[in-house]
Scaffold this active site. Structure first.
Site, PDB file in Angstrom:
ATOM      1  N   THR A   1      15.247   2.960   9.307  1.00  0.00           N
ATOM      2  CA  THR A   1      14.839   4.282   9.799  1.00  0.00           C
ATOM      3  C   THR A   1      13.343   4.373  10.132  1.00  0.00           C
ATOM      4  O   THR A   1      12.936   5.269  10.851  1.00  0.00           O
ATOM      5  CB  THR A   1      15.190   5.384   8.771  1.00  0.00           C
ATOM      6  OG1 THR A   1      14.565   5.065   7.535  1.00  0.00           O
ATOM      7  CG2 THR A   1      16.680   5.504   8.596  1.00  0.00           C
ATOM      8  N   ASP A   2      12.547   3.437   9.593  1.00  0.00           N
ATOM      9  CA  ASP A   2      11.083   3.549   9.788  1.00  0.00           C
ATOM     10  C   ASP A   2      10.690   3.587  11.268  1.00  0.00           C
ATOM     11  O   ASP A   2       9.850   4.379  11.673  1.00  0.00           O
ATOM     12  CB  ASP A   2      10.357   2.366   9.127  1.00  0.00           C
ATOM     13  CG  ASP A   2      10.338   2.469   7.609  1.00  0.00           C
ATOM     14  OD1 ASP A   2      10.844   3.465   7.069  1.00  0.00           O
ATOM     15  OD2 ASP A   2       9.793   1.544   6.968  1.00  0.00           O
TER      16      ASP A   2
ATOM     17  N   THR B   1      17.754  -0.211   5.833  1.00  0.00           N
ATOM     18  CA  THR B   1      18.314   0.223   4.556  1.00  0.00           C
ATOM     19  C   THR B   1      19.832   0.281   4.592  1.00  0.00           C
ATOM     20  O   THR B   1      20.495   0.075   3.584  1.00  0.00           O
ATOM     21  CB  THR B   1      17.749   1.615   4.196  1.00  0.00           C
ATOM     22  OG1 THR B   1      16.356   1.476   4.048  1.00  0.00           O
ATOM     23  CG2 THR B   1      18.322   2.145   2.915  1.00  0.00           C
TER      24      THR B   1
ATOM     25  N   TYR C   1      14.679  -1.695  -3.550  1.00  0.00           N
ATOM     26  CA  TYR C   1      15.690  -2.508  -2.878  1.00  0.00           C
ATOM     27  C   TYR C   1      15.011  -3.307  -1.779  1.00  0.00           C
ATOM     28  O   TYR C   1      13.848  -3.086  -1.455  1.00  0.00           O
ATOM     29  CB  TYR C   1      16.780  -1.618  -2.264  1.00  0.00           C
ATOM     30  CG  TYR C   1      16.279  -0.778  -1.125  1.00  0.00           C
ATOM     31  CD1 TYR C   1      15.582   0.399  -1.359  1.00  0.00           C
ATOM     32  CD2 TYR C   1      16.439  -1.196   0.202  1.00  0.00           C
ATOM     33  CE1 TYR C   1      15.087   1.160  -0.311  1.00  0.00           C
ATOM     34  CE2 TYR C   1      15.948  -0.432   1.251  1.00  0.00           C
ATOM     35  CZ  TYR C   1      15.269   0.745   0.980  1.00  0.00           C
ATOM     36  OH  TYR C   1      14.782   1.480   2.017  1.00  0.00           O
TER      37      TYR C   1
ATOM     38  N   LYS D   1      11.183  10.530  12.546  1.00  0.00           N
ATOM     39  CA  LYS D   1      11.353  10.483  11.092  1.00  0.00           C
ATOM     40  C   LYS D   1      10.295  11.385  10.466  1.00  0.00           C
ATOM     41  O   LYS D   1       9.105  11.226  10.737  1.00  0.00           O
ATOM     42  CB  LYS D   1      11.206   9.037  10.593  1.00  0.00           C
ATOM     43  CG  LYS D   1      11.474   8.882   9.106  1.00  0.00           C
ATOM     44  CD  LYS D   1      11.495   7.421   8.656  1.00  0.00           C
ATOM     45  CE  LYS D   1      11.853   7.335   7.179  1.00  0.00           C
ATOM     46  NZ  LYS D   1      11.994   5.973   6.677  1.00  0.00           N
TER      47      LYS D   1
ATOM     48  N   GLU E   1      -9.084  21.510  26.534  1.00  0.00           N
ATOM     49  CA  GLU E   1     -10.470  21.424  26.061  1.00  0.00           C
ATOM     50  C   GLU E   1     -11.114  20.120  26.527  1.00  0.00           C
ATOM     51  O   GLU E   1     -12.272  19.862  26.233  1.00  0.00           O
ATOM     52  CB  GLU E   1     -10.496  21.500  24.531  1.00  0.00           C
ATOM     53  CG  GLU E   1     -10.108  22.852  23.974  1.00  0.00           C
ATOM     54  CD  GLU E   1     -10.158  22.866  22.455  1.00  0.00           C
ATOM     55  OE1 GLU E   1     -11.254  22.868  21.879  1.00  0.00           O
ATOM     56  OE2 GLU E   1      -9.081  22.847  21.839  1.00  0.00           O
TER      57      GLU E   1
END
Ligand code: GLU
Length: 352
Positions: A117-118, A38, A51, A190, A309
Site C-alpha cells: 500500500t505504501d 502486506t 512482519y 494513502k 502568489e
C-alpha cells in the site's frame, strides 16, 4: 469429535470446490499479477504488528481465497515479491508492458494487481497513464499481513476479483479496490500509516462501493484521456526528484538536486505550492538551466493554481493542478519522455 472432523473436512475440501466449480465457459478470464506487499506479508504472530512484506507467493495467496474462483477463470503470475517501498521504475515498466501484452494477445478479460500500500497510488497512476485498454485493471493490497488476526487481505482480494469481473468496471481506467471502496487511480492516496481505512480520494471521494458481493459505481473521472504514454521501447524514465517545502527552508536540497542532473523537479510547496525566497531563487535557477520545475503541494488536497502568489510564466514553472507530489512526479517523468516544452507539459497537467 466426529462432528468437528466432518465440519473441518467440509470447510477445507467441499466449500472451496463448490466455489471453484461456479466458473463457467463464459466467466471472465482474470489474471492476478502479484508484486508483494502486506497482502503477501507474513508475521511470526497473529497479534503482533511486526512482519515482512512480500513473503507469500501468488499460489498461496490464491489458495487462501478459493471463493475467487466463483467470479472467473483465475490464474496468477508473480511479477515481483517486494515491499512496495522498493517499487521502482524497472518494475513499473515490466508490469505495464506485461498488462499491455496480456490484453493485446487476448490472454485475459481483466487484471488484478496485488501490491503493497505504501506506493500503490503511484503504481496505479503510472499504469493508468500507460495501459492501453478499456478492460479492467484493479489494484489491491492489505494493511494487515496474511498471518494476522482479522487480516484484511483475503476479503480485499475477493472484492478486487469481483470488481475486475464486473462488466460495470469496463472503461474506468485503472482503479484501486480496498476496504469495500473503489477509487480512481489518479485521485486515490494513502492517508494513514496503519489504519485499515487508509485509502482516500480527498478531493472527490470513492467512485464506487463493494458490499455483499455487489459492485456499484456512483461517479467516474473524466481525466482518462484515450492517448496513453508509449513505454514500449523504454527501459528507464527521465530523472525527476521531489523537494519538500517548510517554514524557513534552506535552498541547499534544491542546489544538490540541480548538481545531480535531473530533468525535472517537483516542489511540494506550502499551501498553494508556495516557497520562501531562498528556495524560490534556487528553483528559478533550476528552471533557467532547463530543468522542468513543477509546483505541487503538501496540504493533501486542493489544487495548485497558476499565477496565484507565484509568477509561474516569468519563473518558467508549471503547476501540478490537483496531483500530489508523488503523482506529479509520475506524470512529469512520462511527459518528459515525449517533450521538454513547458507549455505542452502544463497542458498535460490540466488534461491527464
Ligand atoms: N511497506 C509495505 C508495502 O508497501 C507494507 C505496506 C502495505 O502493503 O500495507 O509493501
Amino acid at each position: 469429535m466426529k462432528k468437528i472432523i466432518l465440519f473441518v473436512m467440509i470447510s477445507v475440501f467441499v466449500l472451496p470446490l463448490q466455489a471453484q466449480s461456479k466458473a463457467t465457459n463464459t466467466s471472465p478470464r482474470i489474471i492476478i499479477l502479484a508484486t508483494g506487499g502486506t497482502i503477501a506479508g507474513s508475521g511470526e504472530s497473529a497479534t503482533k504488528a511486526a512482519y515482512t512484506a512480500g513473503k507469500v507467493p501468488i499460489d498461496d495467496l490464491l489458495n487462501a481465497v478459493p471463493q475467487i474462483h466463483a467470479y472467473g477463470k483465475i490464474s496468477g503470475e508473480q511479477i515481483a515479491q517486494i515491499g512496495s517501498q522498493d517499487m521502482n521504475i524497472v518494475t513499473w515498466l515490466k508490469l505495464s508492458k506485461r498488462i499491455n501484452e496480456i490484453f493485446k494477445n487476448n490472454e485475459a478479460d481483466a487484471i488484478v494487481v496485488t501490491h503493497g500500500t505504501d506506493t500503490q497510488e503511484e503504481t496505479a497512476y503510472f499504469l493508468d497513464l500507460t495501459v492501453v485498454s478499456d478492460k479492467p485493471v484493479v489494484l489491491v493490497g492489505a494493511m494487515r499481513p496474511s498471518t494476522a488476526m482479522s487480516q484484511d487481505g483475503n476479503r480485499n482480494l475477493l472484492d478486487a476479483v469481483m470488481v475486475a469481473a464486473s462488466p460495470k468496471s469496463q472503461g474506468k481506467g485503472v482503479i484501486v479496490a480496498m476496504d469495500e471502496k473503489i477509487y480512481d487511480a489518479r485521485d486515490v492516496t494513502k492517508t494513514s500509516t496503519t489504519n485499515l481505512e487508509t485509502f482516500q480520494s480527498r478531493n472527490f471521494g470513492p467512485i464506487g462501493l463493494i458490499y455483499d458481493g455487489k459492485v456499484n459505481y456512483y461517479y467516474q473521472s473524466v481525466r482518462n484521456p484515450s492517448k496513453k504514454f508509449d513505454i514500449t521501447k523504454l527501459s528507464s524514465l527521465p530523472q525527476v526528484e521531489i523537494v519538500y517545502g517548510y517554514a524557513d527552508a534552506s535552498p541547499n536540497p534544491v542546489y544538490c538536486m540541480i548538481n545531480s542532473g535531473p530533468k525535472g523537479i517537483v516542489y511540494a510547496g506550502m499551501g498553494n505550492g508556495n516557497f520562501g525566497e531562498p528556495v524560490g531563487k534556487a528553483l528559478a535557477e533550476a528552471a533557467k538551466k532547463g530543468i522542468l520545475v513543477c509546483r505541487s503541494g503538501r496540504a493533501g488536497s486542493g489544487r495548485i493554481t497558476l499565477e496565484n502568489e507565484v509568477k509561474d510564466a516569468e519563473l518558467g514553472f508549471v503547476v501540478a493542478d490537483d496531483l500530489n507530489p508523488q503523482k506529479a512526479r509520475v506524470l512529469l517523468m512520462l511527459s518528459l519522455t515525449e517533450t521538454s516544452d513547458r507549455t505542452k507539459i502544463q497542458e498535460n497537467f490540466f488534461e491527464y
